[in-house]
Design a protein around this motif. Structure first.
Motif, PDB file in Angstrom:
ATOM      1  N   ASP A   1       0.820  -1.198   0.000  1.00 41.78           N
ATOM      2  CA  ASP A   1       0.000   0.000   0.000  1.00 41.78           C
ATOM      3  C   ASP A   1       0.861   1.257   0.000  1.00 41.78           C
ATOM      4  O   ASP A   1       2.076   1.204   0.157  1.00 41.78           O
ATOM      5  CB  ASP A   1      -0.985   0.006   1.170  1.00 41.78           C
ATOM      6  CG  ASP A   1      -0.295  -0.203   2.514  1.00 41.78           C
ATOM      7  OD1 ASP A   1       0.943  -0.089   2.559  1.00 41.78           O
ATOM      8  OD2 ASP A   1      -0.990  -0.469   3.494  1.00 41.78           O
TER       9      ASP A   1
ATOM     10  N   TYR B   1     -11.716   1.603  -1.290  1.00 40.10           N
ATOM     11  CA  TYR B   1     -11.326   0.206  -1.119  1.00 40.10           C
ATOM     12  C   TYR B   1     -12.051  -0.391   0.078  1.00 40.10           C
ATOM     13  O   TYR B   1     -12.067   0.178   1.160  1.00 40.10           O
ATOM     14  CB  TYR B   1      -9.817   0.098  -0.896  1.00 40.10           C
ATOM     15  CG  TYR B   1      -9.335  -1.318  -0.767  1.00 40.10           C
ATOM     16  CD1 TYR B   1      -9.261  -2.147  -1.886  1.00 40.10           C
ATOM     17  CD2 TYR B   1      -8.964  -1.838   0.461  1.00 40.10           C
ATOM     18  CE1 TYR B   1      -8.831  -3.453  -1.784  1.00 40.10           C
ATOM     19  CE2 TYR B   1      -8.518  -3.144   0.580  1.00 40.10           C
ATOM     20  CZ  TYR B   1      -8.462  -3.941  -0.548  1.00 40.10           C
ATOM     21  OH  TYR B   1      -8.029  -5.238  -0.434  1.00 40.10           O
TER      22      TYR B   1
ATOM     23  N   THR C   1      -8.321  -5.172   4.026  1.00 37.71           N
ATOM     24  CA  THR C   1      -8.177  -3.903   4.720  1.00 37.71           C
ATOM     25  C   THR C   1      -7.925  -4.147   6.197  1.00 37.71           C
ATOM     26  O   THR C   1      -8.640  -4.902   6.842  1.00 37.71           O
ATOM     27  CB  THR C   1      -9.470  -3.064   4.560  1.00 37.71           C
ATOM     28  OG1 THR C   1      -9.667  -2.803   3.181  1.00 37.71           O
ATOM     29  CG2 THR C   1      -9.353  -1.766   5.318  1.00 37.71           C
TER      30      THR C   1
ATOM     31  N   THR D   1      -8.253   2.629  -4.228  1.00 35.37           N
ATOM     32  CA  THR D   1      -7.421   1.975  -5.232  1.00 35.37           C
ATOM     33  C   THR D   1      -7.593   2.713  -6.548  1.00 35.37           C
ATOM     34  O   THR D   1      -8.658   3.268  -6.836  1.00 35.37           O
ATOM     35  CB  THR D   1      -7.802   0.498  -5.451  1.00 35.37           C
ATOM     36  OG1 THR D   1      -9.178   0.416  -5.826  1.00 35.37           O
ATOM     37  CG2 THR D   1      -7.569  -0.321  -4.200  1.00 35.37           C
TER      38      THR D   1
ATOM     39  N   THR E   1      -3.211  -0.456  -2.461  1.00 31.76           N
ATOM     40  CA  THR E   1      -4.212   0.450  -1.918  1.00 31.76           C
ATOM     41  C   THR E   1      -3.502   1.738  -1.512  1.00 31.76           C
ATOM     42  O   THR E   1      -2.311   1.738  -1.198  1.00 31.76           O
ATOM     43  CB  THR E   1      -4.915  -0.128  -0.681  1.00 31.76           C
ATOM     44  OG1 THR E   1      -3.940  -0.447   0.307  1.00 31.76           O
ATOM     45  CG2 THR E   1      -5.699  -1.380  -1.043  1.00 31.76           C
TER      46      THR E   1
END
Lengths: 95, 177
Positions: free
Chosen positions: B50, B75, B80, B93, B100
């Motif tokens: 990320d 996202y 997550t 995203t 992400t």
């Protein structure tokens, strides 16, 4: 006749982000809406891109490859013409 | 041709994309953790999936509106980290991209108010280069504090040794052993 834009040196356009890992280059043009997918250059393309980034001219680029110099030169000109047209590189002497 | 991205390639490029996107609206952001920390010698080069952005708290709404305008998508994937995202960040995203982008308004553990904390970090910020672009980042010592807060927040019983190891590396890199 080769124009100045095709003999180099060139610079990578400041709007292009790129990474060079192993034998490939992956690049993306940074422009709104910032949703473009990256483009991959493998092998020859990656060599040319990296050499261009280092400021090599057309004559210098040709020396990176074996084979018939005229054929190599034509191939490089095709590559440069393509990336110039896409705005990925520009003449180094532009202001 | 469109590339099949490795995660490392995508994450580096996504930093540049996000930095430029925020710069178009003069939104001040600092990139933290991941490859930025690696670039500053605060982490060893593990894979990062990320892009972590600490946004000027006064411009968070503008930043969220901007990325919506660009068509980036909120996202909501199973991966997550609810604890990491929580109420203080929003994850996006870029369609087709694997990383992400976590937009943080603050970091848990910063006791100053978010705007004051950001201003302090911004005043000392540095530029690192990723994907041949300038990426604004906290000064290394400030970045260490952010990494420490992140590590301490996610500690669970029995994980202390694992969590502390990267911090020791980061601390050593600051020459404060």
């Amino acid at each position: 006749m080769e124009t100045i834009g095709r003999t180099g040196p060139w610079v990578i356009d400041e709007s292009v982000a790129w990474v060079h890992h192993d034998d490939r280059v992956v690049l993306v043009k940074l422009a709104p809406p910032f949703t473009a997918l990256p483009t991959r250059l493998d092998a020859t393309g990656a060599i040319l891109w990296s050499a261009i980034a280092q400021g090599e001219t057309l004559d210098e680029l040709v020396t990176n490859f074996e084979g018939d110099p005229d054929e190599v030169r034509r191939g490089i000109i095709d590559f440069v013409t393509n990336v110039l047209a896409q705005g990925l590189i520009g003449p180094a002497d532009r202001s | 041709m469109t590339a099949e991205l490795t995660l490392a390639e995508a994450t580096h490029l996504a930093h540049a994309v996000a930095a430029r996107a925020m710069a178009t609206e003069d939104i001040r952001v600092l990139f933290v953790k991941g490859p930025v920390a690696v670039s500053q010698g605060l982490r060893t080069g593990g894979l990062s999936s990320d892009v972590d952005i600490l946004c000027d708290p006064a411009r968070v709404r503008d930043a969220v509106d901007l990325v919506h305008e660009y068509g980036w998508t909120r996202y909501s994937g199973e991966q997550t980290d609810a604890m990491a995202i929580g109420m203080h960040a929003t994850a996006f995203t870029i369609p087709g991209w694997p990383p992400t982008i976590d937009l943080h308004a603050n970091f848990p553990g910063m006791l100053a108010d978010p705007q004051s904390a950001f201003e302090r970090l911004w005043a000392a910020h540095r530029i690192v280069r990723l994907a041949h672009h300038n990426i604004p980042a906290p000064a290394p010592a400030d970045h260490f504090v952010i990494l420490a807060l992140h590590a301490l927040r996610t500690l669970a019983p029995g994980e202390q040794t694992v969590a502390m190891a990267p911090l020791k590396t980061a601390w050593a890199s600051l020459g404060k052993r």
